[in-house]
Design an enzyme around this catalytic site. Sequence first.
Site, PDB file in Angstrom:
ATOM      1  N   GLU A 130      -8.687  11.480  13.290  1.00 39.03           N
ATOM      2  CA  GLU A 130      -7.821  10.337  13.568  1.00 39.03           C
ATOM      3  C   GLU A 130      -6.801  10.606  14.665  1.00 39.03           C
ATOM      4  O   GLU A 130      -5.702  11.118  14.395  1.00 39.03           O
ATOM      5  CB  GLU A 130      -7.099   9.925  12.285  1.00 39.03           C
ATOM      6  CG  GLU A 130      -6.450   8.573  12.358  1.00 39.03           C
ATOM      7  CD  GLU A 130      -6.228   7.966  10.985  1.00 39.03           C
ATOM      8  OE1 GLU A 130      -5.677   6.863  10.922  1.00 39.03           O
ATOM      9  OE2 GLU A 130      -6.617   8.585   9.981  1.00 39.03           O
ATOM     10  N   LYS A 177       0.847  -1.183   0.000  1.00 40.95           N
ATOM     11  CA  LYS A 177       0.000   0.000   0.000  1.00 40.95           C
ATOM     12  C   LYS A 177       0.887   1.238   0.000  1.00 40.95           C
ATOM     13  O   LYS A 177       1.962   1.241   0.603  1.00 40.95           O
ATOM     14  CB  LYS A 177      -0.900   0.026   1.249  1.00 40.95           C
ATOM     15  CG  LYS A 177      -1.737   1.291   1.399  1.00 40.95           C
ATOM     16  CD  LYS A 177      -2.532   1.300   2.702  1.00 40.95           C
ATOM     17  CE  LYS A 177      -3.293   2.609   2.868  1.00 40.95           C
ATOM     18  NZ  LYS A 177      -4.056   2.649   4.141  1.00 40.95           N
TER      19      LYS A 177
END
Length: 397
Positions: free
Chosen positions: A185, A140
Amino acid sequence: MVWVRGGDGFVGWGEAVRIKVPEGRGAFARAEQALRDLFAASEIHDEVNVPGSGPVAFGSFAFDSEHGSSVLIVPRVILARRAGVSWLTTLEGEAEPRTGPSRYSPIAPISWSATTAEHARWTTKVRTALAEIRSGHMSKVVLSRHLNGLSAGIIDPRSMIEALGRRFTECFTFSCGGLMGATPEPLIRKEGGRVESLVLAGSVPRGADEVTDLALRATLHSSAKLAHEHRLTVESVEEKLAALCTEVSVPPPMSLVLANIQHLATLISGRLRADDSALSLAAALHPTAAVCGTPSAVALRFIREFESARRARYAGPVGWMDSRGDGEWGLALRCASVIGRRVKLWAGAGIVEGSEPQAEWLETEVKLSGVLDALSAVQDLPHPAILTPGQGGLTHT
């Protein structure tokens, strides 16, 4: 300086100390040592004695410390609130403010610059990343893009912070050293020996109505591609916390619904082996797969090579730490850097096997639109133009 969610948090003004952390390896360690020295040399009278009372340092760190500087700021005055209890911290004899707040200045119209070539560059970057993923070099990588704006007048940061806080009520609204935003987050929250980290990866937009919203949420939980992206990010955080904790809890993912986007979310918690500070924990976790990729070293090299602009403090840790080492550090997302009349917005998307350039471009559009909508509300103007690929090429919406 601001770190607020749901009416709780901190607002600071004035600067007792500013610690500039130049680019280079060991930025977090150098910053923490400077803070430890500062707090050790301070005479602290703290009658509240809870996390966040006493002197607090606000910080904003570069995403890539080898290619960006960071900053820590200890305000002269800090107004704080936690669970219905409020307190005021003053440093160096600063008197308690007696006057009410001045009126915010409205944000003047902002002109945004973007070119049709940006979409082509994005497509090339995503395809190059997918080739690297299929070759097995990485699993990723998170790619980002930015949007430059120029305001007709000097921007009052309070207006922007207010707009972001109203738009993203579920997020931590932050401001430190000219970088402001609303992050959903928390990278790490430390109180005593307990730690928490909220992992977000894999997202879909909000629907125009409840039925569409629920259908999109079902897609969020049924997509193998989004589940894979989320799992890689969770594993990257879990592995790092396991080395620091005696126990780590990783529940199944849930949905986190924000103003204009829905995420897969996992709240990881643990108990520390040693008395690590919140800042050292942030250093140990950053960069996670949520903002960089996996393996992180390979993904970071790819970002350095293929992103046209350095991220500076976008996607880096932002938050606060007190003299006990307790604190909260999030990731600087849904944010803007502001210098005078110049504004720069950022957004990113995680690229994994199964990603498509157009879908990932639209994900960044959704993330940019959230901040643009907030600014438009303050300006009371139509939505600023951002590039959206249409059937006939690129159209402005």
